[in-house]
Design an enzyme around this catalytic site. Structure first.
Site, mmCIF file in Angstrom:
data_model
loop_
_atom_site.group_PDB
_atom_site.id
_atom_site.type_symbol
_atom_site.label_atom_id
_atom_site.label_comp_id
_atom_site.label_asym_id
_atom_site.label_seq_id
_atom_site.Cartn_x
_atom_site.Cartn_y
_atom_site.Cartn_z
ATOM 1 N N GLY A 50 0.830 -1.201 0.000
ATOM 2 C CA GLY A 50 0.000 0.000 0.000
ATOM 3 C C GLY A 50 0.866 1.253 0.000
ATOM 4 O O GLY A 50 1.797 1.361 0.793
ATOM 5 N N ILE A 75 0.526 -3.082 10.810
ATOM 6 C CA ILE A 75 1.680 -2.396 10.204
ATOM 7 C C ILE A 75 1.407 -0.892 10.068
ATOM 8 O O ILE A 75 2.262 -0.069 10.362
ATOM 9 C CB ILE A 75 2.025 -2.990 8.816
ATOM 10 C CG1 ILE A 75 2.221 -4.514 8.876
ATOM 11 C CG2 ILE A 75 3.255 -2.288 8.206
ATOM 12 C CD1 ILE A 75 3.397 -5.018 9.650
ATOM 13 N N GLY A 76 0.186 -0.545 9.644
ATOM 14 C CA GLY A 76 -0.147 0.876 9.525
ATOM 15 C C GLY A 76 0.456 1.516 8.293
ATOM 16 O O GLY A 76 0.872 2.685 8.315
ATOM 17 N N LEU A 77 0.488 0.759 7.201
ATOM 18 C CA LEU A 77 0.904 1.289 5.892
ATOM 19 C C LEU A 77 2.299 1.899 5.884
ATOM 20 O O LEU A 77 2.507 2.980 5.335
ATOM 21 C CB LEU A 77 -0.122 2.313 5.372
ATOM 22 C CG LEU A 77 -1.451 1.730 4.907
ATOM 23 C CD1 LEU A 77 -2.409 2.847 4.491
ATOM 24 C CD2 LEU A 77 -1.264 0.754 3.754
ATOM 25 N N CYS A 134 -8.096 -0.491 4.737
ATOM 26 C CA CYS A 134 -7.036 -0.749 5.711
ATOM 27 C C CYS A 134 -7.536 -0.463 7.126
ATOM 28 O O CYS A 134 -7.928 0.664 7.431
ATOM 29 C CB CYS A 134 -5.793 0.099 5.433
ATOM 30 S SG CYS A 134 -4.477 -0.285 6.603
ATOM 31 N N GLY A 221 -5.034 -14.861 6.911
ATOM 32 C CA GLY A 221 -4.623 -16.267 6.944
ATOM 33 C C GLY A 221 -5.811 -17.217 6.902
ATOM 34 O O GLY A 221 -6.969 -16.783 6.789
HETATM 35 C C1 LIG Z 1 1.466 -7.815 6.968
HETATM 36 C C2 LIG Z 1 0.322 -7.444 6.084
HETATM 37 C C3 LIG Z 1 0.318 -6.210 5.416
HETATM 38 C C4 LIG Z 1 -0.749 -5.847 4.589
HETATM 39 N N1 LIG Z 1 -0.714 -4.646 3.926
HETATM 40 C C5 LIG Z 1 -1.729 -4.327 3.073
HETATM 41 C C6 LIG Z 1 -1.689 -3.119 2.322
HETATM 42 O O1 LIG Z 1 -0.724 -2.346 2.399
HETATM 43 N N2 LIG Z 1 -2.736 -2.837 1.499
HETATM 44 C C7 LIG Z 1 -3.815 -3.683 1.372
HETATM 45 O O2 LIG Z 1 -4.742 -3.397 0.614
HETATM 46 N N3 LIG Z 1 -3.863 -4.856 2.049
HETATM 47 C C8 LIG Z 1 -2.857 -5.186 2.890
HETATM 48 N N4 LIG Z 1 -2.899 -6.377 3.582
HETATM 49 C C9 LIG Z 1 -4.059 -7.272 3.401
HETATM 50 C C10 LIG Z 1 -3.765 -8.379 2.381
HETATM 51 O O3 LIG Z 1 -3.460 -7.840 1.110
HETATM 52 C C11 LIG Z 1 -4.976 -9.330 2.263
HETATM 53 O O4 LIG Z 1 -6.099 -8.615 1.820
HETATM 54 C C12 LIG Z 1 -5.316 -9.994 3.593
HETATM 55 O O5 LIG Z 1 -4.148 -10.301 4.320
HETATM 56 C C13 LIG Z 1 -6.152 -11.275 3.414
HETATM 57 O O6 LIG Z 1 -5.473 -12.215 2.627
HETATM 58 P P1 LIG Z 1 -4.567 -13.404 3.262
HETATM 59 O O7 LIG Z 1 -5.411 -14.082 4.312
HETATM 60 O O8 LIG Z 1 -4.235 -14.290 2.107
HETATM 61 O O9 LIG Z 1 -3.377 -12.759 3.856
HETATM 62 C C14 LIG Z 1 -1.843 -6.751 4.413
HETATM 63 C C15 LIG Z 1 -1.832 -7.991 5.073
HETATM 64 C C16 LIG Z 1 -0.779 -8.353 5.896
HETATM 65 C C17 LIG Z 1 -0.804 -9.698 6.580
#
Ligand SMILES: Cc1cc2nc3c(=O)[nH]c(=O)nc-3n(C[C@H](O)[C@H](O)[C@H](O)COP(=O)(O)O)c2cc1C
Length: 307
Positions: A50, A75-77, A134, A221
């Site tokens: 992001g 994380i907070g972008l 987010c 997850g």
């Molecule tokens: C560490 C971390 C950082 C993430 N940062 C972003 C981000 O910057 N922008 C965003 O749209 N989603 C972000 N996500 C969300 C993921 O893109 C995804 O939508 C979410 O984790 C669900 O999918 P998953 O279960 O396969 O991880 C982040 C997820 C994680 C775990």
């Protein structure tokens, strides 16, 4: 076998992927780091971390906590900001075959429009994913994604500011995801991706305090897969746009479930942390499944569980 998908059929130049396997924003950095583990050019698309107008340090530590079948992050972008992204990352992406999609986030509608304007026409960037979901920032983010009117306003302002295809990424932290998806579709989204993380928390009982520095975080997850799958199924039933499924996808069969629910493509997120090759393993698993089932065209699988 034909695994190609078109993610922006209503857009003038479209967004054509050779296969449906994408990486999820924030879990694959800028893609560059992962090129040491496998041939990332084989993926359908890469979505980068992001990106905001200015660089951000993110939230106070600790920012990650493992939970049963999942991870909480706050994380907070943290990111390098759009100017550095354009200067340092996009020229590398411009030499890649795999399309790169830039995920953007802002605190105001104008932030999103400015980001879209700056990314417009930059070589190496194939599309924008608008993160209105987010949960880890104080202003903006998921607030926009929880209300149909503001979700539509952000979408329309990004659409007006760029000629790139736009994907809008929805939050599950809302009571009516179908209404949000419909509003975003009517406002000009080319595709809809879902879901972002679910708001959650952990308490450290010895300190008697929330474990995360930000108190709450976003759950991702395998724990969230059934929630994500039902939301993808619901949204694919109400919008006439490609839907990109995300949430807990760890194996090829997870990915196929999302495709059968109606997703044209899928994103792999948290699974990358345990297995950096996960997206490629998933792609190869989808190919094997198609071969075994005698399916020559991926489009025959999209929405198969709806018919
Ligand atoms: C560490 C971390 C950082 C993430 N940062 C972003 C981000 O910057 N922008 C965003 O749209 N989603 C972000 N996500 C969300 C993921 O893109 C995804 O939508 C979410 O984790 C669900 O999918 P998953 O279960 O396969 O991880 C982040 C997820 C994680 C775990």
């Amino acid at each position: 076998m034909n695994l190609s998908v078109q993610l922006a059929p209503k857009h003038q130049s479209g967004l054509s992927l050779t296969n449906p396997v994408m990486t999820a924003s924030g879990t694959f950095s800028y893609g560059i780091e992962y090129s040491h583990f496998f041939d990332i050019q084989r993926l359908g698309a890469i979505v980068c971390k992001g990106t905001t107008l200015e660089p951000r340090d993110g939230n106070p530590q600790p920012r990650l906590a493992e939970t049963a079948s999942g991870v909480l992050n706050s994380i907070g972008l943290q990111n390098i900001g759009v100017k550095a992204l354009i200067k340092e990352k996009a020229p590398i992406w411009a030499s890649w075959r795999v399309p790169v999609i830039v995920n953007i986030a802002g605190e105001t509608i104008d932030d999103y429009a400015q980001l879209a304007r700056q990314l417009n026409g930059v070589a190496g960037i194939s599309a924008i994913e608008v993160n209105i979901s987010c949960p880890n920032i104080k202003a903006g983010g998921a607030e926009f994604g929880a209300d149909p009117k503001s979700a539509a306003r952000v979408t329309a302002s990004v659409k007006a500011a760029t000629s790139l295809p736009i994907l809008v990424k929805l939050t599950p932290n809302t009571s009516d995801i179908a209404r949000i998806a419909t509003a975003v579709a009517e406002a000009g989204a080319d595709a809809i991706s879902l879901i972002n993380t679910l708001k959650g928390m952990v308490i450290d009982i010895t300190k008697r305090k929330p474990l995360l520095g930000n108190i709450t975080g976003g759950l991702s997850g395998p724990a969230i897969k059934p929630v994500a799958l039902s939301m993808v199924y619901e949204v694919a039933g109400v919008v006439d746009l490609p839907v990109i499924g995300c949430g807990g996808i760890t194996t090829a069969s997870d990915a196929i479930e999302f495709i059968m629910a109606g997703a044209s493509a899928i994103q792999v997120g948290t699974a990358n942390f345990a297995n950096p090759r996960a997206p490629l393993d998933i792609l190869e698993g989808i190919e094997q499944f198609m071969q075994k089932e005698g399916i020559s065209n991926l489009t025959d699988l999209i929405g198969a569980a709806r018919r």
